[in-house]
Design a protein around this motif. Sequence first.
Motif, short mmCIF file in Angstrom:
data_model
loop_
_atom_site.label_atom_id
_atom_site.label_comp_id
_atom_site.label_asym_id
_atom_site.label_seq_id
_atom_site.Cartn_x
_atom_site.Cartn_y
_atom_site.Cartn_z
N PHE A 18 -37.05 -60.33 45.77
CA PHE A 18 -37.64 -61.64 45.51
C PHE A 18 -37.96 -61.77 44.03
N ARG A 39 -35.68 -68.01 49.45
CA ARG A 39 -34.22 -68.15 49.60
C ARG A 39 -33.88 -69.47 50.25
N GLU A 40 -34.65 -69.83 51.26
CA GLU A 40 -34.46 -71.13 51.92
C GLU A 40 -34.68 -72.26 50.91
N ALA A 48 -34.22 -72.22 47.72
CA ALA A 48 -33.17 -72.26 46.71
C ALA A 48 -32.01 -73.16 47.12
#
Length: 196
Positions: A105, A49-50, A52
Amino acid sequence: MVLVGEVGEGLLAELGRSGNVSVARAPEAAEQDGAQPRLAWQAGALAMREAAGRQSAYVIVPDDPLADVAAAWRAMWDVASGPGGVAAFEQHAADTLAAWRAKRFELPDYYLVVAAAQGDGMGQDLYLGPLRAGRPRRVVVAGAGDGSGQAGRVLDALRSLEHGPWWPPLDELIDAARRFYAGGLTETQAAPASAG
């Protein structure tokens, strides 16, 4: 891209100094009394997520959502683990599949594998075995060795990535791992059914 294998902080720092590469890590977990440690899929999901949100041409993630599955798959091939090795693999696979099905995920675009400098340290390896059999262009050996030149080999691997079909569903990859013989050649073993 998830970077797995012989990955040290020095290598990550050197890669992060490259102008078109950034390194995304999972945020540190708050240390609380009685808090459960993060599972690998959780750390991997947070790191992805980081990643992205990064604007770099290449974003390296050293936290893999499949790390627990990969470690259990490798341990399963250790004769000393006995039937407990298979049970541990199945438990990690079930936990990780449940998180994937809940859309916690996704698999990364690529796995870059940094192999050990000597020996057969990567002999029974989920990435170079069943995952590479399923999608050969999505798993790349980023060079063996350590020390000087390692970051250059990883950067060379980044520049040489080939396009290819996206991953089959994770449950198909896990099923293929169950049937994959760790001592065999990747190219001679069956890929997941939806391989294209």
